[in-house]
Design an enzyme around this catalytic site. Structure first.
Site, PDB file in Angstrom:
ATOM      1  N   TYR A 143      10.463  -1.523  -9.967  1.00  8.34           N
ATOM      2  CA  TYR A 143      11.272  -1.905  -8.797  1.00  8.34           C
ATOM      3  C   TYR A 143      12.186  -0.771  -8.348  1.00  8.34           C
ATOM      4  CZ  TYR A 143       9.209  -6.452  -8.965  1.00  8.34           C
ATOM      5  OH  TYR A 143       8.275  -7.456  -8.923  1.00  8.34           O
ATOM      6  N   ARG A 157      10.076   1.232  -6.027  1.00 11.48           N
ATOM      7  CA  ARG A 157       9.857   0.551  -4.747  1.00 11.48           C
ATOM      8  C   ARG A 157      11.157   0.512  -3.947  1.00 11.48           C
ATOM      9  NH1 ARG A 157       7.271  -5.055  -5.457  1.00 11.48           N
ATOM     10  NH2 ARG A 157       7.015  -4.858  -3.194  1.00 11.48           N
ATOM     11  N   GLN A 185       7.568 -12.422   3.370  1.00 13.38           N
ATOM     12  CA  GLN A 185       7.253 -12.332   1.945  1.00 13.38           C
ATOM     13  C   GLN A 185       7.680 -10.959   1.426  1.00 13.38           C
ATOM     14  OE1 GLN A 185       3.109 -14.275   1.137  1.00 13.38           O
ATOM     15  NE2 GLN A 185       3.060 -13.407   3.203  1.00 13.38           N
ATOM     16  N   ASP A 194      11.219  -5.510   1.388  1.00  9.80           N
ATOM     17  CA  ASP A 194      11.862  -4.358   2.030  1.00  9.80           C
ATOM     18  C   ASP A 194      12.800  -4.880   3.125  1.00  9.80           C
ATOM     19  OD1 ASP A 194       8.726  -4.165   3.560  1.00  9.80           O
ATOM     20  OD2 ASP A 194      10.550  -4.521   4.717  1.00  9.80           O
ATOM     21  N   HIS A 218      10.662 -14.147  -0.846  1.00 11.90           N
ATOM     22  CA  HIS A 218      10.373 -13.543  -2.157  1.00 11.90           C
ATOM     23  C   HIS A 218      11.505 -12.634  -2.611  1.00 11.90           C
ATOM     24  CE1 HIS A 218       5.739 -14.170  -1.662  1.00 11.90           C
ATOM     25  NE2 HIS A 218       6.386 -15.288  -1.945  1.00 11.90           N
ATOM     26  N   GLY A 270       0.143  -9.630   9.020  1.00 10.41           N
ATOM     27  CA  GLY A 270       0.036  -8.692   7.900  1.00 10.41           C
ATOM     28  C   GLY A 270       0.078  -9.337   6.540  1.00 10.41           C
ATOM     29  N   SER A 329      -2.417 -11.484   3.529  1.00  9.79           N
ATOM     30  CA  SER A 329      -3.821 -11.743   3.164  1.00  9.79           C
ATOM     31  C   SER A 329      -4.099 -13.206   2.885  1.00  9.79           C
ATOM     32  CB  SER A 329      -4.177 -10.921   1.914  1.00  9.79           C
ATOM     33  OG  SER A 329      -3.400 -11.388   0.810  1.00  9.79           O
ATOM     34  N   LEU A 360      -4.978  -6.869   9.973  1.00 13.80           N
ATOM     35  CA  LEU A 360      -5.972  -5.787  10.075  1.00 13.80           C
ATOM     36  C   LEU A 360      -7.374  -6.344   9.860  1.00 13.80           C
ATOM     37  CD1 LEU A 360      -6.042  -2.771  10.559  1.00 13.80           C
ATOM     38  CD2 LEU A 360      -5.977  -2.396   8.098  1.00 13.80           C
ATOM     39  N   ALA A 406      -0.820  -3.658  12.967  1.00 16.30           N
ATOM     40  CA  ALA A 406       0.339  -4.408  13.493  1.00 16.30           C
ATOM     41  C   ALA A 406       1.128  -3.592  14.517  1.00 16.30           C
ATOM     42  CB  ALA A 406       1.245  -4.815  12.325  1.00 16.30           C
TER      43      ALA A 406
HETATM   44  N1  APR Z   1      -1.502  -3.956  10.202  1.00 14.57           N
HETATM   45  C1  APR Z   1      -1.738  -5.282  10.024  1.00 14.57           C
HETATM   46  N2  APR Z   1      -2.198  -5.812   8.876  1.00 14.57           N
HETATM   47  C2  APR Z   1      -2.404  -4.954   7.852  1.00 14.57           C
HETATM   48  C3  APR Z   1      -2.191  -3.562   7.961  1.00 14.57           C
HETATM   49  C4  APR Z   1      -1.719  -3.068   9.208  1.00 14.57           C
HETATM   50  N3  APR Z   1      -1.477  -1.768   9.398  1.00 14.57           N
HETATM   51  N4  APR Z   1      -2.518  -2.982   6.764  1.00 14.57           N
HETATM   52  C5  APR Z   1      -2.914  -3.983   5.954  1.00 14.57           C
HETATM   53  N5  APR Z   1      -2.856  -5.164   6.596  1.00 14.57           N
HETATM   54  C6  APR Z   1      -3.174  -6.511   6.083  1.00 14.57           C
HETATM   55  C7  APR Z   1      -4.337  -6.526   5.128  1.00 14.57           C
HETATM   56  O1  APR Z   1      -5.543  -6.741   5.851  1.00 14.57           O
HETATM   57  C8  APR Z   1      -3.998  -7.725   4.228  1.00 14.57           C
HETATM   58  O2  APR Z   1      -4.553  -8.924   4.764  1.00 14.57           O
HETATM   59  O3  APR Z   1      -2.052  -6.933   5.352  1.00 14.57           O
HETATM   60  C9  APR Z   1      -2.478  -7.817   4.318  1.00 14.57           C
HETATM   61  C10 APR Z   1      -1.788  -7.408   3.031  1.00 14.57           C
HETATM   62  O4  APR Z   1      -2.132  -8.360   2.065  1.00 14.57           O
HETATM   63  P1  APR Z   1      -1.444  -8.276   0.624  1.00 14.57           P
HETATM   64  O5  APR Z   1      -1.500  -6.878   0.117  1.00 14.57           O
HETATM   65  O6  APR Z   1      -2.050  -9.379  -0.202  1.00 14.57           O
HETATM   66  O7  APR Z   1       0.099  -8.566   0.901  1.00 14.57           O
HETATM   67  P2  APR Z   1       0.779  -9.981   1.124  1.00 14.57           P
HETATM   68  O8  APR Z   1      -0.147 -10.932   1.817  1.00 14.57           O
HETATM   69  O9  APR Z   1       2.092  -9.736   1.746  1.00 14.57           O
HETATM   70  O10 APR Z   1       1.022 -10.501  -0.395  1.00 14.57           O
HETATM   71  C11 APR Z   1       1.732 -11.703  -0.528  1.00 14.57           C
HETATM   72  O11 APR Z   1       1.737 -11.419  -2.926  1.00 14.57           O
HETATM   73  O12 APR Z   1       1.954 -10.062  -4.718  1.00 14.57           O
HETATM   74  C12 APR Z   1       2.605 -10.992  -3.962  1.00 14.57           C
HETATM   75  O13 APR Z   1       4.905 -11.166  -3.738  1.00 14.57           O
HETATM   76  C13 APR Z   1       3.826 -10.406  -3.332  1.00 14.57           C
HETATM   77  O14 APR Z   1       4.780 -10.936  -1.194  1.00 14.57           O
HETATM   78  C14 APR Z   1       3.574 -10.552  -1.848  1.00 14.57           C
HETATM   79  C15 APR Z   1       2.551 -11.665  -1.791  1.00 14.57           C
END
Ligand code: APR
Length: 230
Positions: free
Chosen positions: A53, A56, A88, A91, A106, A172, A174, A199, A216
């Site tokens: 952390y 980060r 979520q 930052d 989070h 943004g 998943s 994305l 985004a």
């Molecule tokens: N613009 C838009 N979307 C994007 C971009 C971009 N430039 N780059 C990546 N992505 C999308 C990817 O396609 C993916 O679907 O952002 C998503 C990121 O997914 P994750 O890495 O799983 O992040 P997130 O969904 O925020 O994870 C949720 O999981 O590990 C825990 O606590 C952590 O808050 C986090 C939670």
């Protein structure tokens, strides 16, 4: 006037240079979740967790908001109805981009929490093992980030907002992690129009009435411009 509820994930901060979790080379390909993002991991190896952390926190401290963060702040400022921003992300790029009252479900890298007495304070750049709590003096200081197996913050408020939403957008994320991945269904049940700006298609893309794919920094400003031109 229409109430807009927005959920963001790591993808909105990707173009600001902060890594996502599950993309190619993402954070979860560099570290095991159970080692750095669970209470057991912290108990087992607090040094590893504090270092994870610290890195980060220091990276996020110098990151700059991108046009997507700025566009959401403009939407909050110019939309005649309520715009609720739930993230979520840990930052502070929404706030750096001008957003208000962001609900960090989070937690935040900037926050420190005492595992002993629950006191919260602003985290130092570098947190150490046995970080002293300014309130109780014990050495239980940890990042104020919600780990797997812990309860996300602000859930009552978030569900109330989703139940009153006219428009819900997920940006943004998943759709791998609940409860956030289920927000689209809550909003849809309340009659909201739902849109995914991502994305790539998320795990829950089929729950959205509308989808827009792309970075985004491009899709979010265009979407906000359209809303504000209505
Ligand atoms: N613009 C838009 N979307 C994007 C971009 C971009 N430039 N780059 C990546 N992505 C999308 C990817 O396609 C993916 O679907 O952002 C998503 C990121 O997914 P994750 O890495 O799983 O992040 P997130 O969904 O925020 O994870 C949720 O999981 O590990 C825990 O606590 C952590 O808050 C986090 C939670």
């Amino acid at each position: 006037m229409e109430k807009i509820v927005i959920l963001t994930g790591a993808g909105i901060s990707a173009e600001s240079g902060l890594g996502t979790f599950r993309d190619e080379g993402g954070l979860w390909s560099q570290h095991r979740i159970e080692d750095v993002a669970t209470p057991d991991g912290f108990a087992r190896n607090p040094q590893l967790v504090q270092e994870f952390y610290n890195a980060r926190r220091q990276q996020a401290a110098t990151a700059k908001p991108n046009p997507a963060h700025v566009a959401l702040a403009r939407l909050q400022a110019e939309w005649p109805g309520e715009v609720i921003l739930v993230t979520q992300n840990v930052d502070a790029l929404h706030e750096k981009g001008g957003a208000q009252d962001v609900l960090h479900m989070h937690g935040t890298l900037a926050g420190a929490l005492c595992a002993g007495c629950g006191h919260r304070w602003t985290a130092p750049d570098t947190m150490r093992v046995g970080e002293l709590c300014p309130a109780c003096g014990a050495g239980g200081g940890r990042p104020d980030v919600v780990w797997f197996g812990e309860i996300p913050y602000f859930m009552d408020q978030i569900y109330a907002h989703l139940g009153a939403a006219d428009l819900f957008a997920a940006i943004g994320t998943s759709g791998n992690v609940y409860p956030a991945a289920g927000f689209v269904q809550e909003a849809a049940m309340a009659g909201a129009h739902t849109i995914e700006l991502n994305l790539d298609p998320s795990e829950v893309v089929s729950n959205f009435a509308e989808t827009r794919f792309g970075p985004a920094s491009k899709t979010v400003p265009a979407w906000v411009d359209e809303l504000l031109r209505r």
